[in-house]
Design an enzyme around this catalytic site. Structure first.
Site, PDB file in Angstrom:
ATOM      1  N   ARG A  32       0.783  -1.110   0.131  1.00  0.00           N
ATOM      2  CA  ARG A  32      -0.120   0.544  -0.453  1.00  0.00           C
ATOM      3  C   ARG A  32       0.984   0.806   0.304  1.00  0.00           C
ATOM      4  NH1 ARG A  32      -5.114  -1.583   4.166  1.00  0.00           N
ATOM      5  NH2 ARG A  32      -6.003  -3.299   2.591  1.00  0.00           N
TER       6      ARG A  32
ATOM      7  N   LYS B 145     -16.997 -19.977   1.897  1.00  0.00           N
ATOM      8  CA  LYS B 145     -18.604 -20.042   2.347  1.00  0.00           C
ATOM      9  C   LYS B 145     -19.812 -19.268   1.263  1.00  0.00           C
ATOM     10  CE  LYS B 145     -18.218 -21.004   7.052  1.00  0.00           C
ATOM     11  NZ  LYS B 145     -18.386 -20.620   9.114  1.00  0.00           N
TER      12      LYS B 145
ATOM     13  N   GLY C 145      -8.190 -10.380  -0.338  1.00  0.00           N
ATOM     14  CA  GLY C 145      -6.929 -10.738   0.128  1.00  0.00           C
ATOM     15  C   GLY C 145      -6.637 -11.966   0.119  1.00  0.00           C
TER      16      GLY C 145
ATOM     17  N   GLY D  46     -12.494  -5.055   1.681  1.00  0.00           N
ATOM     18  CA  GLY D  46     -13.711  -5.119   1.938  1.00  0.00           C
ATOM     19  C   GLY D  46     -14.149  -3.818   0.277  1.00  0.00           C
TER      20      GLY D  46
END
Length: 404
Positions: free
Chosen positions: A42, A203, A360, A383
């Site tokens: 970053r 999931k 990620g 996110g």
């Protein structure tokens, strides 16, 4: 995508930045261990915007959050060591202010010369940041003349430094923000078709919104990882002891119905690598993904699936990737991700497809496969990238668009 102003607009239509103070919202929320930055990605990606502004003679003031101090000062979550790491990354001095508002910030900026760069202390040491408080935003805005947002990874948060500042100062997208938005627009908003999405992960429940949006946007949806088992079970297959969500079978069927209505083909693994234990290099067997024996777990897609997915990719022009195809952290269950990844990388390199990847686990999987530099664009946004895939409006991006 609605237009937004970039650094090109700032540099082309101002009468020079000398003497101007530019507040740059970056993302310095980097991983650290024992006081040292362990991944400077970053920082490296933020550096071009900071260098360009400094070279134009601006006082460059970097703002960021770090961790979740919940509105209280926590020395363990100070940005001071990150500021030092940023200086090393940029190979130039980077100063530090012991607060992000008030006299400490004001004095640090007053002491700057044209072309200097400083980092303000953690924004989240003040509750006004996450509360998007007007008073806190006014105090931040009073520090500068111009606002640049170069933190797409924080754009899904409606915080003072990501939205309110764009309403108070002339606002521009930094180089990283602009590159991210342009890449994402090319992937789903204005793509070359056919478009294929690769979605993996453990999931279904964590990615229902994402899947519901993607089936309306892409031509082929490829599912891997544990979530594929839930879809196999929803189609009536036997998944043995594999990870799956029996309470999400109806949800999987609803995604299938939505895909059919939108003309999106869902491609599930036809075979897999199975084992009775999740451990490094255990005894494995290869077989159909819908007829897994009792006590066996599917931990990666098999060779037939790799070939089928690769063939589907070859027929497309755009690929969006989120999530590994198997339990790539453990050999030999990394072969599916590596095999599919090499196809994406090769087709990207020869110009056949545009590829955009993010999330990620995805970034880690691409690095594991050694292909992260061969993808058209790899988002480190986490996110924000996921919420974009879900079709949600990102407050930080909307603020820039509204200010254009």
């Amino acid at each position: 995508m609605t237009a937004f102003k970039t650094l090109d607009d700032l540099l082309a239509y101002t009468h020079g930045l000398a003497g101007k103070t530019v507040l740059v919202r970056g993302d310095l929320n980097v991983p650290m261990k024992d006081g040292a930055v362990t991944d400077a990605t970053r920082l490296t990606r933020l550096a071009p915007t900071l260098s360009e502004l400094a070279s134009a003679g601006a006082k460059v003031v970097v703002m960021s959050h770090f961790g979740r101090p919940k509105g209280k000062v926590d020395p363990e979550q100070s940005l001071r060591p990150v500021a030092e790491a940023l200086g090393k990354t940029m190979n130039r001095p980077v100063g530090f202010a012991t607060d992000c508002i008030g006299s400490a910030a004001e004095q640090a900026i007053a002491d700057m010369a044209a072309g200097d760069i400083i980092v303000l202390e953690n924004l989240r040491f003040h509750a006004g940041e996450t509360d998007n408080d007007d008073g806190f935003a006014n105090q931040l805005a009073a520090l500068g003349d111009i606002y640049v947002n170069d933190a797409f990874s924080a754009a899904h948060r409606a915080h003072a430094s990501t939205t309110a500042l764009a309403q108070r100062l002339p606002a521009y997208a930094g180089r990283l923000m602009a590159a991210e938005l342009i890449a994402l627009a090319k992937a789903l908003e204005e793509p070359k078709r056919p478009v294929l999405a690769l979605v993996g992960g453990a999931k279904v429940s964590t990615k229902l919104d994402l899947l519901a949006n993607l089936v309306t946007k892409v031509d082929i949806l490829v599912l891997g990882g544990g979530m594929a088992n839930t879809f196999v079970a929803a189609r009536g297959g036997s998944v043995g002891a594999s990870l799956y969500e029996p309470d999400k079978l109806d949800a999987a069927r609803e995604v299938e119905k939505a895909a059919e209505a939108s003309g999106c083909r869902i491609l599930l693994p036809s075979d897999g690598i199975m084992s009775a234990e999740f451990a490094a290099n255990p005894e494995t067997t290869t077989g159909p993904s819908d007829n897994i024996g009792d006590g066996l777990m599917m931990l990666d897609i098999g060779p037939d699936s790799i070939a089928e997915i690769s063939e589907a990719i070859k027929g497309c022009k755009t690929v969006v990737w989120n999530g590994p195809m198997g339990a790539f952290e453990m050999e030999p269950f990394d072969q599916g991700t590596i095999g599919v990844g090499k196809t994406v990388a090769a087709l990207t390199k020869d110009g056949s497809i545009l590829s955009v990847a993010g999330g990620g686990d995805t970034v880690a999987a691409l690095a594991h496969a050694g292909i992260e530099d061969d993808i058209s664009y790899v988002s480190a946004a986490g996110g924000a990238f996921l919420e974009w895939l879900e079709g949600k409006e990102l407050p930080g991006v909307k603020a820039l668009q509204d200010a254009a």
